[in-house]
Scaffold this motif. Sequence first.
Motif, mmCIF file in Angstrom:
data_model
loop_
_atom_site.group_PDB
_atom_site.id
_atom_site.type_symbol
_atom_site.label_atom_id
_atom_site.label_comp_id
_atom_site.label_asym_id
_atom_site.label_seq_id
_atom_site.Cartn_x
_atom_site.Cartn_y
_atom_site.Cartn_z
ATOM 1 N N VAL A 137 0.844 -1.191 0.000
ATOM 2 C CA VAL A 137 0.000 0.000 0.000
ATOM 3 C C VAL A 137 0.879 1.240 0.000
ATOM 4 O O VAL A 137 1.990 1.244 0.536
ATOM 5 N N LEU A 138 0.367 2.279 -0.621
ATOM 6 C CA LEU A 138 1.050 3.569 -0.697
ATOM 7 C C LEU A 138 0.306 4.568 0.165
ATOM 8 O O LEU A 138 -0.901 4.765 -0.001
ATOM 9 N N ALA A 139 1.016 5.199 1.095
ATOM 10 C CA ALA A 139 0.438 6.259 1.915
ATOM 11 C C ALA A 139 0.882 7.603 1.353
ATOM 12 O O ALA A 139 2.071 7.807 1.083
ATOM 13 N N THR A 140 -0.077 8.489 1.176
ATOM 14 C CA THR A 140 0.251 9.829 0.712
ATOM 15 C C THR A 140 -0.804 10.792 1.244
ATOM 16 O O THR A 140 -2.003 10.508 1.164
ATOM 17 N N ALA A 141 -0.341 11.895 1.838
ATOM 18 C CA ALA A 141 -1.237 12.903 2.421
ATOM 19 C C ALA A 141 -2.215 12.271 3.419
ATOM 20 O O ALA A 141 -3.352 12.718 3.534
ATOM 21 N N GLY A 142 -1.768 11.235 4.113
ATOM 22 C CA GLY A 142 -2.615 10.587 5.097
ATOM 23 C C GLY A 142 -3.651 9.642 4.530
ATOM 24 O O GLY A 142 -4.418 9.041 5.287
#
Length: 379
Positions: free
Chosen positions: A368-373
């Motif tokens: 999974v990719l986390a970006t900007a929460g």
Amino acid sequence: MRLRLSGTSGPEGWPAPRCRCASCNRAADNRRVPLRITVDDVLTLREPGADAVSAPPSGYTVEVTPYGTRVEGPGGGRLLLARPDAPADPPAPGGADADGPGEDSDSRASGDGPDPGAPRHRVDVAIVDVGASPAAIGALRRAGAVAKSTAVLAVGGDHRVHSPAEFDRRARLWGASAPSDGQELWCPPSAWPPERAHGPHRVLVTGGARSGKSAEAERRLLGEAEVTYLATGPSPAGDAADEQWARRVEQHRARRPSWWKTEESPDAAAVLREARGAVLFDCVGTWLAGAMEDCGLWQERPPADAEDRLQARLDELLQVWRQCPAYVVAVTNEVGSGVVPPTVSGGLFRDWLGRANQLLAAESEEVVLATAGRVLELH
């Protein structure tokens, strides 16, 4: 017992009155009112505590326990409206509830009735306000009140979560269902609870700096009874000059449940080799930086075999990652999305980390990719 969930939200409802936040806007098509549970149309539960139920009807037992308000019906079904601060410790030896281990020894009983061999404090349905404390699910599992056959209902959703869809996603991570207002359920449950990830299962969480990747990794393990936090970065006590790093480490510690065990070690392979239960590996980037230092790659003139030695370290980690029997969630960094590193050592770190991420991802059930929460599943 028949349970009617007239309300499933946090104390203000979802959307909250006169609130114009994005979360409440998203919830407008499926409004939820504050928590209210009716049992067999004869008693009502709103919150755990001494005043939750007064004068229960004949045939029903209502008991306020350290884990929350426990209701047992005439047919033997056992319901728990959990306390957000439910203890992770099992009942004291010799006490009224001291009768067996937690969920690891549980097997799903045949038939529709309660399992006669289950510990007294174990319940068939647990209702947990995950808006107040999702870690209560892990605490109840550790204490043995919630077992594999227990249906966990996640309630308490409101604008502390950015959308109803995200609330449902988090509930699934913890092996819980997120019921809607008006839904009716049975205790004991008429269907088995949703499965959650167990070992061997590997999740790689990647993202940039301050993207929310560590918070996502921690969130995934809040429903687990046994968690080892593998910290591969430098100890803050040994690096007193770096006050920013020490503060960051303390922030991570403060948001982890108290029963999680911490292993501070640069030898990630050794810890994973002996791992059981669940492991949070935070993070691959700090592990790689330490391995590069040990191999001499930070020196102005690295040894001729430095990269070969580092490759051997990475190969060892991959082999253990592939064979690890635990449920492992690892955090890593995305460092190739910005400017080209201005130094040779920076470029070397970027290349090796990108290579390590690809290899670990190839051996992971989930990435999974986390970006900007926010979190995006990568397929």
